[in-house]
Design an enzyme around this catalytic site. Structure first.
Site, PDB file in Angstrom:
ATOM      1  N   TRP A  45      45.502  37.379  46.827  1.00  0.00           N
ATOM      2  CA  TRP A  45      45.535  37.868  48.264  1.00  0.00           C
ATOM      3  C   TRP A  45      44.644  36.750  49.023  1.00  0.00           C
ATOM      4  O   TRP A  45      44.879  36.573  49.983  1.00  0.00           O
ATOM      5  CB  TRP A  45      44.777  39.112  48.267  1.00  0.00           C
ATOM      6  CG  TRP A  45      45.734  40.247  47.491  1.00  0.00           C
ATOM      7  CD1 TRP A  45      44.981  41.145  46.585  1.00  0.00           C
ATOM      8  CD2 TRP A  45      46.932  40.725  47.800  1.00  0.00           C
ATOM      9  NE1 TRP A  45      46.184  41.839  46.210  1.00  0.00           N
ATOM     10  CE2 TRP A  45      47.369  41.682  46.876  1.00  0.00           C
ATOM     11  CE3 TRP A  45      47.948  40.486  48.856  1.00  0.00           C
ATOM     12  CZ2 TRP A  45      48.603  42.249  47.033  1.00  0.00           C
ATOM     13  CZ3 TRP A  45      49.098  40.972  48.739  1.00  0.00           C
ATOM     14  CH2 TRP A  45      49.276  41.983  47.872  1.00  0.00           C
ATOM     15  N   ASP A  90      38.382  40.761  53.437  1.00  0.00           N
ATOM     16  CA  ASP A  90      39.462  41.731  52.857  1.00  0.00           C
ATOM     17  C   ASP A  90      39.042  42.774  51.848  1.00  0.00           C
ATOM     18  O   ASP A  90      38.575  42.329  50.592  1.00  0.00           O
ATOM     19  CB  ASP A  90      40.751  40.802  52.422  1.00  0.00           C
ATOM     20  CG  ASP A  90      41.771  41.865  51.767  1.00  0.00           C
ATOM     21  OD1 ASP A  90      41.733  42.868  51.781  1.00  0.00           O
ATOM     22  OD2 ASP A  90      42.842  41.119  51.394  1.00  0.00           O
ATOM     23  N   LYS A  98      44.714  51.883  49.066  1.00  0.00           N
ATOM     24  CA  LYS A  98      44.116  51.783  47.862  1.00  0.00           C
ATOM     25  C   LYS A  98      42.788  52.785  47.692  1.00  0.00           C
ATOM     26  O   LYS A  98      42.588  53.507  46.930  1.00  0.00           O
ATOM     27  CB  LYS A  98      43.338  50.526  47.806  1.00  0.00           C
ATOM     28  CG  LYS A  98      44.373  49.361  47.811  1.00  0.00           C
ATOM     29  CD  LYS A  98      45.239  49.089  46.742  1.00  0.00           C
ATOM     30  CE  LYS A  98      46.242  48.163  47.135  1.00  0.00           C
ATOM     31  NZ  LYS A  98      45.960  46.831  47.484  1.00  0.00           N
TER      32      LYS A  98
END
Ligand SMILES: *Cc1c(COP(=O)(O)O)cnc(C)c1O
Length: 359
Positions: free
Chosen positions: A101, A168, A192
């Site tokens: 990511w 993030d 999530k």
């Protein structure tokens, strides 16, 4: 049989939240209409949006310097929106590369300015969180991925920097207290730890905005969503409603301190078994960097052929989503806020039974 949902994302949500959400899908608060069919400008939904924002402010202890935005496009759109809004062509932003990511965020940011990767664990397949590096004082911001969902590493403290952090937090937002003053911007895909896919939460310092010279498309300019309170266009109404219910659940459950205690206990339970069980090996080389959200492990050397057998045993016990990401292999147990320690115990018991049978 009760299912224990260890999926990495979309992931487990509190049962009480899903119960209320399903009721609202049929009849929202007794108004005779579904939450799915009411206007995003109706008083009923405005109240939901207001409460969601108030709860985020309360949970994360935000001052008025910060705006709370409910956007779409996933965390993946934030990879470019952050740089597009915060970094000018002739400026530099520092990035840490701690997983897939992060790498995607770096790639997107390069379209908008200079990027210096000041720390990386890429050469060791992202098995640790880099330490002991300097973030240049001329960087516009320092971007990091607080929890590396795929590789099972997590920052347990953030490096000291002279520049604001941009993070993030998709896979560990609201899993522990946040020292918000250090952050210029935080983003998280909801799926999530917050709610359904389709919603992205952004927390941004308002004074960080409006400082770049480029033209930003209206929908991609944070200022649009700040000034229109996330209703410039139709926001993801149902996803925001479910997220609001999760925020209520976090607050009622004691807030971020309580989440952190529960998450630490779950992590301790599974990592002890990974360390003690001769059939398994953790994939994170520096134990202090292990994620409390996603525990990654593989079969011990020489035992690889037993992988499918273990997954079958997990399935029989109701443990789903334990297979590791394809880039790491092995297993991954994701244990987001909504997972109770009892479910982790079920998985640990499967690991114990497995090693008794095959060890
Ligand atoms: C899942 C995840 C993403 C991708 O999120 P999308 O909402 O699918 O774009 C980005 N970063 C992290 C840390 C993630 O866990």
């Amino acid at each position: 049989m009760k299912k224990h949902n260890f999926s990495a994302g979309p992931a487990i949500l509190p049962a009480s939240v899903m119960e209320q959400a399903s009721k609202a899908a049929l009849d929202f608060n007794g108004i005779g209409l579904s939450i799915l069919e009411i206007s995003h400008r109706s008083p009923e939904f405005s109240a939901v949006l207001d409460e969601a924002e108030i709860l985020v402010r309360d949970i994360a202890n935000l001052s008025d310097d910060y705006a709370v935005l409910f956007l779409q496009g996933g965390a993946s759109s934030q990879f470019f929106m952050t740089a597009m809004n915060l970094l000018d062509d002739n400026e530099m932003a520092a990035y840490a590369d701690t997983g897939s990511w992060s790498a995607k965020a770096i790639k997107e940011a390069r379209n908008f300015g200079k990027v210096e990767v000041v720390a990386s664990s890429k050469e060791q397949n992202y098995t640790f969180i880099p330490k002991g590096y300097e973030v240049p004082a001329n960087a516009k911001y320092f971007h990091l991925t607080s929890n590396n969902t795929i590789f099972g590493t997590q920052y347990h403290s953030f490096p000291e920097t002279k520049v604001p952090l941009v993070a993030d937090m998709s896979s560990d937002i609201f899993s522990r207290p946040i020292d918000i003053e250090r952050f210029g911007l935080i983003y998280a895909g909801a799926q999530k730890n917050i709610g359904p896919a389709g919603l992205t939460l952004v927390i941004v310092r308002k004074d960080a905005l409006g400082k770049v010279n480029r033209t930003i498309p209206t929908m991609l300019d944070y200022r649009t969503h700040v000034s229109k309170k996330s209703t410039f266009n139709t926001p993801p109404v149902f996803a925001i409603y479910v997220a609001m219910l999760t925020f209520r659940w976090i607050k009622a459950g004691g807030g971020l301190e309580a989440m952190a205690r529960k998450n630490a206990a779950k992590a301790q339970l599974i990592y002890k078994e990974i360390d003690d069980n001769p059939l398994f090996t953790g994939t994170v080389t520096s134990k202090e960097d292990r994620s409390q959200m996603n525990a990654t492990f593989v079969m011990a050397p020489g035992k690889e052929e037993l992988q499918a057998t273990f997954l079958d045993m997990c399935k029989e016990a109701g443990c789903v989503g334990v297979k590791g990401h394809r880039s790491v292999g092995g297993f991954r147990a994701s244990m987001y806020n909504a997972m109770d320690i009892e479910s982790v115990q079920v998985l640990v018991d499967v690991m114990k039974a497995f090693s008794e049978r095959y060890g």
